[in-house]
Design a protein around this motif. Structure first.
Motif, short mmCIF file in Angstrom:
data_model
loop_
_atom_site.label_atom_id
_atom_site.label_comp_id
_atom_site.label_asym_id
_atom_site.label_seq_id
_atom_site.Cartn_x
_atom_site.Cartn_y
_atom_site.Cartn_z
N VAL A 28 0.97 -6.70 -83.78
CA VAL A 28 1.43 -5.84 -84.87
C VAL A 28 0.70 -4.51 -84.76
N ASN A 31 8.77 -3.13 -85.22
CA ASN A 31 8.05 -3.81 -86.29
C ASN A 31 6.74 -3.13 -86.67
N ASN A 87 10.25 -0.18 -96.19
CA ASN A 87 9.29 -0.56 -95.16
C ASN A 87 8.19 0.47 -94.92
N GLN A 108 2.16 -7.77 -96.29
CA GLN A 108 3.07 -7.38 -95.21
C GLN A 108 2.46 -7.70 -93.84
N GLN A 163 4.00 -10.38 -91.09
CA GLN A 163 4.36 -10.01 -89.72
C GLN A 163 3.56 -10.78 -88.68
N GLU A 166 5.11 -14.15 -88.43
CA GLU A 166 6.40 -14.08 -87.73
C GLU A 166 6.23 -13.94 -86.22
#
Length: 183
Positions: free
Chosen positions: A35, A70, A91, A109, A113, A116
């Motif tokens: 990320v 992302n 976002n 958030q 992420q 995910e």
């Protein structure tokens, strides 16, 4: 959950030639990222141009498309900008690090992420206080929180766990009635 945070150097226009190599080496850490959080100084009048330059530079590193799509975009110093001038783009998170505004949403958030992209399961499991399950979870998963119910002698344990580790957990404790996936 083990997480490694790397803070790269800020972006500088017209970087001196002798610093380009070290600047690039720092940015190459992004190649290993799950990320990316792009923190912008929203109070800087040139912040839009800076955003474009950051994205251009990240694209030049040939990061995977999934990672580029992302990026968590964070506009810091929202307390220094009139509310009507703040971006209200989906976002994009408006925060103030010094005044602790929006940090909870940023944390949520980021957690979402990371879960995910790593494929971890976020679960709440009901386990007995006297069993071996909690120590096993501490070794094989990331225990996020524990809530104890003294009356039932049970604990509600929030964990981040891989599918393989969860399958192993179910196999080891299969005869136990305490396996209860809540999330």
């Amino acid at each position: 959950m083990k997480v490694l945070y790397i803070d790269t150097v800020g972006f500088i226009s017209d970087i001196p030639t002798q610093l380009i190599a070290s600047f690039s080496a720092t940015l190459e850490d992004a190649l290993c990222a799950d990320v990316i959080i792009h923190v912008r100084d929203i109070s800087n009048p040139d912040n839009e141009a800076q955003k474009v330059e950051v994205l251009r530079t990240l694209e030049s590193l040939h990061l995977p498309e999934k990672l580029m799509n992302n990026i968590i975009e964070v506009c810091n110093k929202c307390d220094l900008v009139p509310r009507e001038d703040l971006p209200s783009i989906p976002n994009v998170l408006n925060i103030s690090a010094t005044k602790s505004i929006g940090l909870g949403i940023l944390t949520q958030q980021l957690e979402k992420q990371i879960v995910e992209v790593t494929g971890l399961l976020k679960m709440r499991l009901k386990v007995p206080m006297a069993g071996l399950q909690l120590s096993w979870l501490h070794k094989e998963a990331t225990v996020h929180s524990i809530k104890t119910d003294e009356e039932t002698e049970q604990m509600m344990v929030k964990v981040f766990i891989s599918e393989a580790a969860y399958a192993k957990y179910k196999a080891i404790f299969k005869n136990k009635k305490d396996i209860n996936q809540v999330d």
